[in-house]
Design an enzyme around this catalytic site. Structure first.
Site, PDB file in Angstrom:
ATOM      1  CE  LYS A  74      -4.154  -2.060  -0.088  1.00  0.00           C
ATOM      2  NZ  LYS A  74      -3.664  -3.314  -0.821  1.00  0.00           N
TER       3      LYS A  74
HETATM    4  C1  PLP Z   1      -9.866  -2.844  -1.930  1.00  0.00           C
HETATM    5  C2  PLP Z   1      -9.203  -3.614  -0.808  1.00  0.00           C
HETATM    6  N1  PLP Z   1     -10.067  -3.692   0.352  1.00  0.00           N
HETATM    7  C3  PLP Z   1      -9.477  -4.265   1.496  1.00  0.00           C
HETATM    8  C4  PLP Z   1      -8.244  -4.884   1.391  1.00  0.00           C
HETATM    9  C5  PLP Z   1      -7.724  -5.587   2.627  1.00  0.00           C
HETATM   10  O1  PLP Z   1      -6.964  -4.906   3.128  1.00  0.00           O
HETATM   11  P1  PLP Z   1      -5.878  -5.673   4.429  1.00  0.00           P
HETATM   12  O2  PLP Z   1      -4.854  -6.395   3.648  1.00  0.00           O
HETATM   13  O3  PLP Z   1      -5.292  -4.499   5.019  1.00  0.00           O
HETATM   14  O4  PLP Z   1      -6.695  -6.174   5.215  1.00  0.00           O
HETATM   15  C6  PLP Z   1      -7.494  -4.786   0.366  1.00  0.00           C
HETATM   16  C7  PLP Z   1      -6.134  -5.289   0.224  1.00  0.00           C
HETATM   17  O5  PLP Z   1      -5.416  -5.272  -0.609  1.00  0.00           O
HETATM   18  C8  PLP Z   1      -8.149  -4.117  -0.836  1.00  0.00           C
HETATM   19  O6  PLP Z   1      -7.359  -3.961  -1.982  1.00  0.00           O
END
Ligand code: PLP
Length: 395
Positions: A194
């Site tokens: 990210k």
């Molecule tokens: C659009 C979206 N939502 C949620 C997530 C979930 O994030 P996390 O890995 O921090 O839980 C991601 C992760 O890549 C994502 O791309």
């Protein structure tokens, strides 16, 4: 940049991964300092990170968590969404956006996206609202904020919770308003790829009353200052207020995040430069569509997803992606539509054509290497190799 298909691209210097983390000695030192401090889990660094993020986003309070998934799950849990309820989500997203709905025993209802920016289409959302609908989760796809005003107004009018999945959009704004400041719950991700990373991590932003309910749920439902019970003179007693989750952020992660936050403005500036470089490099390319930014929007430029013009190509996306990878370009796909994935397709009986714009985007999307550590030369190589590979498959 003149990169016709006939000009031989320069030989690649090595593999260009999609999005490696941008880490320096300051990050290493900050984490080592925590390791040496004797306090690893939620503690002073997390408190400092929550404050620093609140200031950076422009809100009074934030809740640091172990992931964006946790932030999304908590948002729905605070609103007591459960069996019998429906939550409208895009299908063109990562599995987490819909999985959290399933975790609560509710049903995700997929809605289609807008053709240009690939975020939720408010009209399609409105059409899919039924008597069981309790909430809508919008995704700021690739860093471009969703239609937040329209969706928030729609949810307010229909008495629904509005949640924003801002995994891609830290630092973005639309209509002069920064992502995170709309008053509704917003979930950020600090996963390794990210725009700002804590290794794994997330953040929930919402109004103070909502965060007040979310905070204990993030740590087993324990009363607020539970982590302080090991401090000398700290409160030894605690209360279990609800059967909460284990979603707290560690001090190691927060220390990493505090350093990344200091570098964030420069990261974003570099992302803007690289997006402009790709944009110019592909301006004349007849075999792909570039990502679109709507007027009044400052995208966070998390990804650079192009869409292949399959009508002008004699190969499918998979062949092109594999050739790019063989040529050292770490291309990837964001995302394979969720309504076409085995679990959701079989459980709810979706057909690909139920969400036509999502289906078409899902066949054509290709994300190119994109991160602040990418040199101009690397980005120019990506442009040249993409032109070359697509040119070889022209119809
Ligand atoms: C659009 C979206 N939502 C949620 C997530 C979930 O994030 P996390 O890995 O921090 O839980 C991601 C992760 O890549 C994502 O791309």
């Amino acid at each position: 940049m003149n990169t016709p298909a006939s000009s031989p691209p320069r030989p690649r210097r090595g593999y260009l991964p999609l999005a490696p983390p941008c880490l320096g000695e300051d990050e290493v030192n900050a984490v080592v300092e925590v390791l040496r401090s004797g306090w690893l889990t939620t503690g002073p660094r997390v408190v400092a990170f929550e404050r620093a993020m609140a200031e950076a986003i422009g809100v009074t309070e934030t809740l640091a968590l172990s992931s964006c998934t946790a932030a999304l799950h908590l948002s729905l849990a605070v609103a007591a969404i459960g069996p019998g309820d429906e939550v409208i989500v895009p299908s063109l997203t990562f599995a987490a956006t819909a999985n959290v709905v399933e975790h609560l025993g509710a049903r995700p209802v997929f809605a289609d996206v807008l053709d240009d920016v690939l975020t939720l289409d408010p009209d399609d959302v409105a059409r899919r609202i039924g008597p069981r609908t309790r909430a809508v989760i919008a995704v700021d796809y690739a860093g471009h904020p969703a239609e937040l005003d329209a969706l928030r107004a729609l949810c307010a009018a229909r008495g629904l919770l509005f949640v924003e999945d801002a995994a891609h959009s830290l630092g973005a704004s639309s209509g002069g308003r920064s992502v995170g400041t709309g008053g509704h719950p917003v979930a950020f991700s600090f996963y390794a790829t990210k725009n700002l990373t804590t290794g794994e991590g997330g953040l929930l932003v919402a109004d103070p009353a909502f965060l007040e309910k979310a905070r204990p749920l993030a740590l087993h439902g324990l009363s607020r200052d539970a982590y302080r019970r090991y401090e000398r003179g700290g409160p030894w007693s605690y209360a279990v207020l609800a059967p909460g989750y284990k979603y707290n952020m560690t001090d190691m992660a927060a220390a990493l995040g505090l350093v990344q936050l200091k570098r964030f403005a420069r990261f974003q500036e570099r992302r803007r430069q690289l997006a402009a470089l790709y944009h110019a490099g592909f301006a004349e390319c007849p075999w792909l569509l570039r990502p679109v930014t709507r007027p009044g929007v400052e995208s966070a430029h998390h990804l650079y997803p192009v869409r292949l013009v399959l009508e002008a190509l004699a190969a499918e996306r998979g062949t092109i992606l594999e050739e790019l990878q063989e040529r050292g370009i770490g291309a990837s796909v964001h995302f394979l539509p969720l309504h076409e994935q085995p679990y959701y397709r079989e459980r709810y009986g979706y057909q690909p054509g139920d969400l036509p714009r999502t289906h078409e985007a899902g066949r054509r999307l290709l994300s190119l290497p994109f991160h602040p550590g990418l040199a101009d030369e690397d980005a120019e190589d990506v442009v040249a190799v993409v032109w070359d590979v697509l040119g070889r498959h022209r119809r």
